[in-house]
Structures are given as structure tokens and as C-alpha cells.
Design a protein around this motif. Structure first.
Motif, mmCIF file in Angstrom:
data_model
loop_
_atom_site.group_PDB
_atom_site.id
_atom_site.type_symbol
_atom_site.label_atom_id
_atom_site.label_comp_id
_atom_site.label_asym_id
_atom_site.label_seq_id
_atom_site.Cartn_x
_atom_site.Cartn_y
_atom_site.Cartn_z
ATOM 1 N N GLU A 133 0.836 -1.206 0.000
ATOM 2 C CA GLU A 133 0.000 0.000 0.000
ATOM 3 C C GLU A 133 0.871 1.257 0.000
ATOM 4 O O GLU A 133 0.619 2.211 -0.734
ATOM 5 N N LEU A 134 1.924 1.253 0.818
ATOM 6 C CA LEU A 134 2.821 2.406 0.870
ATOM 7 C C LEU A 134 3.563 2.593 -0.452
ATOM 8 O O LEU A 134 3.753 3.728 -0.906
ATOM 9 N N GLU A 135 3.976 1.495 -1.071
ATOM 10 C CA GLU A 135 4.652 1.595 -2.367
ATOM 11 C C GLU A 135 3.723 2.176 -3.428
ATOM 12 O O GLU A 135 4.145 2.973 -4.267
ATOM 13 N N SER A 136 2.466 1.791 -3.372
ATOM 14 C CA SER A 136 1.487 2.331 -4.309
ATOM 15 C C SER A 136 1.332 3.842 -4.097
ATOM 16 O O SER A 136 1.294 4.612 -5.060
ATOM 17 N N LEU A 137 1.239 4.251 -2.847
ATOM 18 C CA LEU A 137 1.137 5.686 -2.542
ATOM 19 C C LEU A 137 2.405 6.419 -2.972
ATOM 20 O O LEU A 137 2.335 7.542 -3.486
ATOM 21 N N LEU A 138 3.545 5.792 -2.774
ATOM 22 C CA LEU A 138 4.807 6.406 -3.172
ATOM 23 C C LEU A 138 4.853 6.621 -4.682
ATOM 24 O O LEU A 138 5.264 7.688 -5.156
ATOM 25 N N GLN A 139 4.408 5.637 -5.437
ATOM 26 C CA GLN A 139 4.372 5.780 -6.902
ATOM 27 C C GLN A 139 3.432 6.904 -7.317
ATOM 28 O O GLN A 139 3.755 7.710 -8.194
ATOM 29 N N GLU A 140 2.272 6.969 -6.690
ATOM 30 C CA GLU A 140 1.307 8.031 -7.002
ATOM 31 C C GLU A 140 1.908 9.389 -6.648
ATOM 32 O O GLU A 140 1.792 10.349 -7.419
ATOM 33 N N CYS A 141 2.563 9.455 -5.500
ATOM 34 C CA CYS A 141 3.195 10.705 -5.078
ATOM 35 C C CYS A 141 4.272 11.117 -6.084
ATOM 36 O O CYS A 141 4.353 12.282 -6.491
ATOM 37 N N HIS A 142 5.078 10.166 -6.502
ATOM 38 C CA HIS A 142 6.139 10.447 -7.462
ATOM 39 C C HIS A 142 5.569 10.961 -8.786
ATOM 40 O O HIS A 142 6.115 11.896 -9.396
ATOM 41 N N SER A 143 4.458 10.369 -9.218
ATOM 42 C CA SER A 143 3.859 10.797 -10.480
ATOM 43 C C SER A 143 3.307 12.221 -10.392
ATOM 44 O O SER A 143 3.214 12.913 -11.398
ATOM 45 N N ARG A 144 2.956 12.664 -9.190
ATOM 46 C CA ARG A 144 2.415 14.020 -9.024
ATOM 47 C C ARG A 144 3.504 15.080 -8.893
ATOM 48 O O ARG A 144 3.223 16.266 -9.019
ATOM 49 N N LEU A 145 4.715 14.676 -8.597
ATOM 50 C CA LEU A 145 5.773 15.655 -8.306
ATOM 51 C C LEU A 145 6.045 16.620 -9.461
ATOM 52 O O LEU A 145 6.389 17.772 -9.226
ATOM 53 N N GLY A 146 5.875 16.163 -10.686
ATOM 54 C CA GLY A 146 6.139 17.034 -11.823
ATOM 55 C C GLY A 146 5.084 18.098 -12.040
ATOM 56 O O GLY A 146 5.336 19.091 -12.725
ATOM 57 N N SER A 147 3.911 17.948 -11.441
ATOM 58 C CA SER A 147 2.828 18.889 -11.704
ATOM 59 C C SER A 147 2.475 19.763 -10.500
ATOM 60 O O SER A 147 1.451 20.430 -10.507
ATOM 61 N N VAL A 148 3.288 19.765 -9.469
ATOM 62 C CA VAL A 148 3.009 20.590 -8.285
ATOM 63 C C VAL A 148 4.218 21.455 -7.966
ATOM 64 O O VAL A 148 5.341 21.141 -8.349
ATOM 65 N N THR A 149 3.955 22.527 -7.246
ATOM 66 C CA THR A 149 5.059 23.381 -6.801
ATOM 67 C C THR A 149 5.594 22.850 -5.481
ATOM 68 O O THR A 149 4.935 22.065 -4.790
ATOM 69 N N MET A 150 6.790 23.292 -5.108
ATOM 70 C CA MET A 150 7.454 22.798 -3.889
ATOM 71 C C MET A 150 6.652 23.099 -2.618
ATOM 72 O O MET A 150 6.717 22.343 -1.673
ATOM 73 N N ASP A 151 5.916 24.204 -2.611
ATOM 74 C CA ASP A 151 5.191 24.578 -1.396
ATOM 75 C C ASP A 151 3.710 24.223 -1.451
ATOM 76 O O ASP A 151 2.953 24.575 -0.556
ATOM 77 N N GLN A 152 3.288 23.521 -2.466
ATOM 78 C CA GLN A 152 1.880 23.145 -2.605
ATOM 79 C C GLN A 152 1.549 22.017 -1.632
ATOM 80 O O GLN A 152 2.297 21.058 -1.491
ATOM 81 N N ALA A 153 0.417 22.138 -0.973
ATOM 82 C CA ALA A 153 -0.014 21.117 -0.014
ATOM 83 C C ALA A 153 -0.326 19.812 -0.742
ATOM 84 O O ALA A 153 -0.908 19.814 -1.826
ATOM 85 N N CYS A 154 0.071 18.731 -0.134
ATOM 86 C CA CYS A 154 -0.181 17.411 -0.717
ATOM 87 C C CYS A 154 -1.471 16.843 -0.125
ATOM 88 O O CYS A 154 -1.650 16.808 1.091
ATOM 89 N N THR A 155 -2.358 16.400 -0.986
ATOM 90 C CA THR A 155 -3.653 15.849 -0.550
ATOM 91 C C THR A 155 -3.732 14.346 -0.743
ATOM 92 O O THR A 155 -4.786 13.749 -0.536
ATOM 93 N N LEU A 156 -2.625 13.735 -1.102
ATOM 94 C CA LEU A 156 -2.604 12.307 -1.405
ATOM 95 C C LEU A 156 -3.120 11.444 -0.248
ATOM 96 O O LEU A 156 -3.940 10.553 -0.449
ATOM 97 N N LEU A 157 -2.667 11.718 0.966
ATOM 98 C CA LEU A 157 -3.081 10.901 2.112
ATOM 99 C C LEU A 157 -4.568 11.071 2.415
ATOM 100 O O LEU A 157 -5.248 10.093 2.739
#
Length: 140
Positions: free
Chosen positions: A109-133
Motif C-alpha cells: 500500500e505504501l509503495e502504491s502511494l509512493l508511486q502516485e506521489c512520485h507521479s504528481r511531483l512534476g505537476s506541483v510546486t514545492m510549497d503546494q499542499a499534498c492531498t494524497l493521504l
């Protein structure tokens, strides 16, 4: 002949455990109340040291304090047979196997979330709040 005894600080140092652990073991009944000096200091005997070493070994093997208490009771009643140890070890191994399956599922489950998080990194700014969890919590 007087039996050699040790004070709590000596036992704690010898076994490399915190003195509070000894108080706790006494309080929950894993360790019988030791004799005391006239000044009130606890005096531990070789039997106490051996019991504490047994507890440490059982803990190192993954037994919980409740399970260790049961083992100690069997040991004191002289009914800690090879068969009883065999059964306890079987139960412990079965519990570990369940934990391993649960941990493997959690890892996936964590690996799946990590992959999803990684895929989002290119489309967000460094200070943008993460809503993945939050999103994954709502989906489950």
C-alpha cells in the motif's frame, strides 16, 4: 554461608537494562519482590539474575510480557516441558507469519502511494499542499 546479593544499580548495569524496568517487572509480577536490606534497598540473588536473563532471552525471541509470565509459571511449576516450549514456539511462529503478511500488505500500500506521489511531483510546486493521504483515506 551468606548468599551473594546485588543492588538494583548493579543488576541493571550487569544486564544492561534500565533500573525502572526492574521496578516494573516487580510491579507486574514477573519478578518476585526481592529481599531488602535494613535500609530498604532491594537485594537481588543469583536466582533473580537467572530469572531476568530468562525474561531478556524470551523478549529477544519476540515473546510479549504476558507470554513470558506464562512461561515463567510453567518453569516455576517445573512443567516447562519440551512439549510446552514446542507449542509456545509454534504459536509464536504462527503469529509472526500473520504479522509478516500484514506488513507485506502495508508495504504494498505504501509503495502504491509512493508511486502516485512520485507521479504528481512534476505537476506541483514545492510549497503546494499534498492531498494524497487525505484522498487515499477517503477512497478506503
Amino acid at each position: 554461608m551468606k548468599t551473594k546479593t546485588w543492588q538494583i544499580k548493579d543488576v541493571a548495569e550487569q544486564l544492561q537494562i534500565h533500573p525502572q524496568t526492574l521496578y516494573y517487572y516487580e510491579r507486574i509480577g514477573l519478578l518476585p519482590t526481592p529481599q531488602r536490606t535494613p535500609a530498604g534497598y532491594r537485594q537481588f540473588t543469583e536466582v533473580d539474575i537467572e530469572r531476568l536473563q530468562f525474561i531478556q532471552r524470551a523478549k529477544a525471541l519476540g515473546f510479549r510480557l504476558k507470554e513470558i509470565r506464562q512461561l515463567l509459571e510453567l518453569r516455576e511449576q517445573r512443567t516447562l516441558t519440551c512439549w510446552a516450549v514446542y507449542e509456545q514456539l509454534q504459536q509464536k511462529i504462527a503469529a509472526i507469519e500473520v504479522q509478516m503478511l500484514e506488513l507485506q500488505a502495508l508495504k504494498q500500500e505504501l509503495e502504491s502511494l509512493l508511486q502516485e506521489c512520485h507521479s504528481r511531483l512534476g505537476s506541483v510546486t514545492m510549497d503546494q499542499a499534498c492531498t494524497l493521504l487525505e484522498e487515499s483515506a477517503a477512497a478506503s
